[in-house]
Design a protein around this motif. Structure first.
Motif, PDB file in Angstrom:
ATOM      1  N   TYR A  14       0.849  -1.191   0.000  1.00  0.00           N
ATOM      2  CA  TYR A  14       0.000   0.000   0.000  1.00  0.00           C
ATOM      3  C   TYR A  14       0.886   1.244   0.000  1.00  0.00           C
ATOM      4  N   ALA A  22       1.976  -6.010   2.179  1.00  0.00           N
ATOM      5  CA  ALA A  22       0.702  -6.658   2.501  1.00  0.00           C
ATOM      6  C   ALA A  22       0.605  -8.070   1.923  1.00  0.00           C
ATOM      7  N   GLU A  41      -5.059 -15.203   9.951  1.00  0.00           N
ATOM      8  CA  GLU A  41      -5.482 -14.291  11.018  1.00  0.00           C
ATOM      9  C   GLU A  41      -5.768 -12.910  10.434  1.00  0.00           C
ATOM     10  N   SER A  42      -6.356 -12.059  11.257  1.00  0.00           N
ATOM     11  CA  SER A  42      -6.645 -10.697  10.832  1.00  0.00           C
ATOM     12  C   SER A  42      -5.339  -9.984  10.467  1.00  0.00           C
ATOM     13  N   GLY A  43      -5.341  -9.291   9.345  1.00  0.00           N
ATOM     14  CA  GLY A  43      -4.146  -8.571   8.916  1.00  0.00           C
ATOM     15  C   GLY A  43      -3.185  -9.408   8.087  1.00  0.00           C
ATOM     16  N   SER A  44      -3.542 -10.666   7.799  1.00  0.00           N
ATOM     17  CA  SER A  44      -2.619 -11.536   7.054  1.00  0.00           C
ATOM     18  C   SER A  44      -2.623 -11.257   5.545  1.00  0.00           C
ATOM     19  N   GLY A  45      -3.579 -10.444   5.078  1.00  0.00           N
ATOM     20  CA  GLY A  45      -3.568 -10.071   3.658  1.00  0.00           C
ATOM     21  C   GLY A  45      -4.729 -10.629   2.845  1.00  0.00           C
ATOM     22  N   LYS A  46      -5.752 -11.162   3.530  1.00  0.00           N
ATOM     23  CA  LYS A  46      -6.859 -11.816   2.820  1.00  0.00           C
ATOM     24  C   LYS A  46      -7.645 -10.833   1.949  1.00  0.00           C
ATOM     25  N   THR A  47      -8.026  -9.698   2.541  1.00  0.00           N
ATOM     26  CA  THR A  47      -8.805  -8.719   1.766  1.00  0.00           C
ATOM     27  C   THR A  47      -7.952  -8.099   0.661  1.00  0.00           C
ATOM     28  N   THR A  48      -6.675  -7.917   0.940  1.00  0.00           N
ATOM     29  CA  THR A  48      -5.762  -7.409  -0.091  1.00  0.00           C
ATOM     30  C   THR A  48      -5.757  -8.358  -1.286  1.00  0.00           C
ATOM     31  N   PRO A  58      -6.596   0.519  -3.777  1.00  0.00           N
ATOM     32  CA  PRO A  58      -6.547   1.985  -3.878  1.00  0.00           C
ATOM     33  C   PRO A  58      -5.386   2.447  -4.762  1.00  0.00           C
TER      34      PRO A  58
END
Ligand code: ADP
Ligand code: MG
Length: 262
Positions: A14, A22, A41-48, A58
């Motif tokens: 990002y 990410a 886990e949260s923050g591991s890059g799934k949504t990215t 973005p």
């Protein structure tokens, strides 16, 4: 067998972040008909990862690698080519249904706008009836009220059903579900999961199911790619993930889950 989608050495940073922050050289293949879990886990890059597949990161985000769909790299497509992919061949359902809708527009408006942007759907007559059919397919029966409602007037479960109705309206090849139930309570969660399975049976789409919930992975996914701090640490069939996790981070993640459910 030829994969439906191949993610090859994908790295994402990002704006302001370090390169390969990410996601770091993530690779996996998605085959037609399967439900592939992307777990971490949260923050591991799934949504990215989900956003990369649709090329909706973005602006200012640096990307390396490729996302191949039907022989072509989605990351290199122009706007016109992307319109033919996003919400059309590949649809997405996000975690927070309220955030997927514009709060000042009715649910019905979202459907009309979505169809207006899709030339094949825009040509169809009886749009109102088509939309009501889609809602009923997604388990919403008071269709007229829901279409007239603003997002805040509906429950999270109803909104997620409406989101799913939008996502399937183009009869996509791939449905990406990014933690589609983690903002919902457990009863609604199982309803939504069952809905996705029913729709998949009827419409035949392939599912990329993103979650940090191993309980859902167990009941849903054929195979799993495990993400840890932006890296795909292992890809395996679901049974082997639980029986023989290979990577240390996977073992920790599974043990935490087993402690929680025992
Ligand atoms: N828009 C953004 N700008 C900057 N950093 C981001 C942005 N979105 C996510 N990140 C960072 O990228 C990493 C991966 O995030 P994300 O893909 O949202 O993980 P997950 O979906 O697994 O929780 C995290 O460190 C997160 O803070
Ligand atoms: Mg996420």
């Amino acid at each position: 067998m030829k994969p439906l989608l191949s993610v090859n050495n994908l790295s994402v940073a990002y704006a302001g972040g370090r390169i390969k922050e990410a996601l770091k050289n993530a690779s996996f293949k998605l085959y037609k008909g399967e439900i592939l879990g992307i777990v971490g886990e949260s923050g591991s890059g799934k949504t990215t990862l989900a956003s990369s597949i649709l090329n909706i990161l973005p602006s200012g985000t640096r990307k390396e690698g490729e996302v191949i769909f039907e022989g072509r790299n989605i990351l290199k497509m122009n706007d016109k080519e992307l319109r033919n992919i996003r919400g059309n061949r590949i649809s997405i359902v996000f975690q927070e249904p309220a955030a997927s809708f514009n709060p000042v527009l009715t649910v019905g408006y979202h459907f009309l706008e979505f169809m207006g942007k899709n030339s094949a759907m825009n040509k169809r007559e009886n749009k109102g009836r088509i939309i009501e059919d889609l809602l009923r397919k997604s388990g919403i029966y008071d269709t007229k009220r829901v279409l007239k409602s603003y997002p805040h007037e509906l429950s999270g479960g109803q909104l997620q059903r409406a989101m799913i109705a939008l996502a399937i309206s183009s009869n996509p090849d791939i449905l990406i579900a990014d933690e589609p139930t983690s903002s919902l309570d457990v009863t609604v969660e199982s309803q939504i999961v069952n809905l996705l399975l029913e729709l998949r049976k009827e419409l035949g789409f392939t599912i990329l199911f993103i979650t940090h919930n191993l309980g859902l992975v167990k009941v849903l996914c054929n195979r799993v790619a495990f993400l840890y701090r932006g890296e795909v640490k292992e890809i395996t069939d679901t049974k082997s993930l639980f029986l023989r996790p290979k990577h240390e981070s996977t073992k920790v993640f599974i043990n935490d889950y087993l402690r929680l459910v025992s």
